[in-house]
Write a protein that holds these residues in place. Structure first.
Motif, short mmCIF file in Angstrom:
data_model
loop_
_atom_site.label_atom_id
_atom_site.label_comp_id
_atom_site.label_asym_id
_atom_site.label_seq_id
_atom_site.Cartn_x
_atom_site.Cartn_y
_atom_site.Cartn_z
N PHE A 100 -35.13 76.99 132.83
CA PHE A 100 -34.83 78.06 133.78
C PHE A 100 -33.57 78.82 133.36
O PHE A 100 -33.48 80.02 133.53
N GLY A 101 -32.57 78.12 132.82
CA GLY A 101 -31.29 78.74 132.57
C GLY A 101 -31.07 79.33 131.19
O GLY A 101 -30.25 80.22 131.02
N LEU A 114 -32.48 82.44 134.03
CA LEU A 114 -32.19 82.63 135.45
C LEU A 114 -30.79 82.12 135.78
O LEU A 114 -30.32 81.17 135.18
N PRO A 115 -30.12 82.74 136.74
CA PRO A 115 -28.80 82.25 137.14
C PRO A 115 -28.92 80.95 137.95
O PRO A 115 -29.95 80.70 138.57
N VAL A 159 -29.90 74.97 140.84
CA VAL A 159 -30.23 75.36 142.21
C VAL A 159 -31.63 75.96 142.25
O VAL A 159 -32.43 75.65 143.15
N MET A 160 -31.93 76.82 141.29
CA MET A 160 -33.26 77.44 141.24
C MET A 160 -34.36 76.39 141.04
O MET A 160 -35.43 76.49 141.65
N VAL A 179 -42.38 84.82 134.20
CA VAL A 179 -43.16 84.05 133.21
C VAL A 179 -44.51 84.67 132.91
O VAL A 179 -44.83 84.96 131.76
N HIS A 180 -45.32 84.88 133.93
CA HIS A 180 -46.72 85.19 133.69
C HIS A 180 -47.00 86.62 133.25
O HIS A 180 -47.88 86.83 132.42
#
Length: 134
Positions: A52-53, A61-62, A66-67, A106-107
């Protein structure tokens, strides 16, 4: 004309008992898929947070931890609530946000089956090619 109207009213009375059947079937189909995705995120929390990061080979993603926690919780617990039909409208809001992030991050850039398991029955050349992009 009166008979036709009466027959139509009888037909409506018969099918009103099946009103929620489509929503039930959709919930029964989608809930296990969402729950499995959430469980996979939780069981591989560190790897998912890294993906994610990381802006180079991941999503960039930030606040990735947490996400990851929010996405996994929404999919696992939200999927369970959908399965049992409890608070479905309330669960739909965070689920919608999670799915929109998945679509746009993503998709859309990598194809619908971008993160599919290559050993899955869905796997084909498109899945393997999109996996190489990531």
């Amino acid at each position: 004309m009166q008979t036709l109207s009466g027959l139509y009213q009888q037909f409506l009375n018969v099918i009103k008992h099946t009103e929620g059947l489509a929503a039930l079937m959709l919930r029964l189909y989608l809930a296990p898929v969402l729950m499995q995705a959430g469980y996979n995120k939780l069981s591989h929390f560190e790897d998912t947070a890294a993906w994610f990061g990381n802006p180079d080979w991941g999503l960039g993603l930030p606040m990735p931890e947490v996400m990851t926690a929010l996405a996994a919780g929404t999919e696992l617990f939200g999927g369970f609530l959908l399965l049992i039909g409890l608070a479905t409208r309330l669960v739909a809001l965070p689920m919608m946000v999670t799915m929109l992030v998945a679509v746009f991050a993503v998709h859309l850039p990598n194809g619908w089956l971008a993160i599919a398991d290559p050993s899955s029955w869905l796997a084909n050349e498109q899945v393997l090619a999109s996996a190489e992009k990531l």
